[in-house]
Design a protein around this motif. Structure first.
Motif, PDB file in Angstrom:
ATOM      1  N   THR A  19       0.870  -1.071   0.042  1.00  0.00           N
ATOM      2  CA  THR A  19      -0.047  -0.045   0.216  1.00  0.00           C
ATOM      3  C   THR A  19       1.043   1.368  -0.085  1.00  0.00           C
ATOM      4  O   THR A  19       1.954   1.185   0.522  1.00  0.00           O
ATOM      5  CB  THR A  19      -1.034  -0.216   1.236  1.00  0.00           C
ATOM      6  OG1 THR A  19      -0.146   0.375   2.549  1.00  0.00           O
ATOM      7  CG2 THR A  19      -1.693  -1.205   1.327  1.00  0.00           C
ATOM      8  N   ALA A  21       0.324   3.676   1.897  1.00  0.00           N
ATOM      9  CA  ALA A  21       0.319   4.045   3.265  1.00  0.00           C
ATOM     10  C   ALA A  21       1.616   3.384   3.887  1.00  0.00           C
ATOM     11  O   ALA A  21       2.227   4.114   4.622  1.00  0.00           O
ATOM     12  CB  ALA A  21      -0.711   3.566   4.128  1.00  0.00           C
ATOM     13  N   LYS A  54       2.410   9.626   0.112  1.00  0.00           N
ATOM     14  CA  LYS A  54       1.791  10.201   1.133  1.00  0.00           C
ATOM     15  C   LYS A  54       0.704  10.830   0.424  1.00  0.00           C
ATOM     16  O   LYS A  54      -0.634  11.085   0.876  1.00  0.00           O
ATOM     17  CB  LYS A  54       2.553  11.209   1.891  1.00  0.00           C
ATOM     18  CG  LYS A  54       3.445  11.025   3.100  1.00  0.00           C
ATOM     19  CD  LYS A  54       4.506  11.883   3.586  1.00  0.00           C
ATOM     20  CE  LYS A  54       5.302  11.223   4.791  1.00  0.00           C
ATOM     21  NZ  LYS A  54       5.977  12.428   5.362  1.00  0.00           N
ATOM     22  N   SER A  57      -1.817   8.401  -0.928  1.00  0.00           N
ATOM     23  CA  SER A  57      -2.687   7.798   0.319  1.00  0.00           C
ATOM     24  C   SER A  57      -3.558   8.706   1.190  1.00  0.00           C
ATOM     25  O   SER A  57      -4.281   8.464   2.172  1.00  0.00           O
ATOM     26  CB  SER A  57      -1.838   7.126   1.349  1.00  0.00           C
ATOM     27  OG  SER A  57      -1.044   8.106   1.880  1.00  0.00           O
ATOM     28  N   GLN A  59      -2.124  11.356   2.894  1.00  0.00           N
ATOM     29  CA  GLN A  59      -1.634  11.838   4.309  1.00  0.00           C
ATOM     30  C   GLN A  59      -1.041  13.286   3.883  1.00  0.00           C
ATOM     31  O   GLN A  59      -0.397  13.616   4.813  1.00  0.00           O
ATOM     32  CB  GLN A  59      -0.789  10.734   4.745  1.00  0.00           C
ATOM     33  CG  GLN A  59      -1.317   9.419   4.937  1.00  0.00           C
ATOM     34  CD  GLN A  59      -0.169   8.662   5.213  1.00  0.00           C
ATOM     35  OE1 GLN A  59       0.712   8.890   6.080  1.00  0.00           O
ATOM     36  NE2 GLN A  59      -0.663   7.028   5.168  1.00  0.00           N
TER      37      GLN A  59
END
Length: 60
Positions: A19, A21, A54, A57, A59
């Motif tokens: 993933t 993440a 980041k 995902s 983030q």
């Protein structure tokens, strides 16, 4: 992600990385380990894999 094609994707999957993440959370030590395992010295940092992950995902 830019810089990650099918071959690299398979290598990452073989190492248990599935993933964005997971990549987004990499520490400098983990980046060094990955680069050593994939024989891509400096590539993860040069291609900003962590920052790309980041963003992808959510983030960032």
């Amino acid at each position: 992600m830019k810089g990650v094609g099918p071959k690299i994707l398979k290598l990452l999957n073989d190492l248990g990385i599935y993933t964005f993440a997971q990549i987004a959370a990499w520490t400098p030590a983990q980046i060094a380990w990955i680069e050593g395992k994939l024989d891509f010295k400096g590539r993860v940092t040069r291609e900003n894999w962590v920052d790309q992950a980041k963003t992808l995902s959510g983030q960032a």
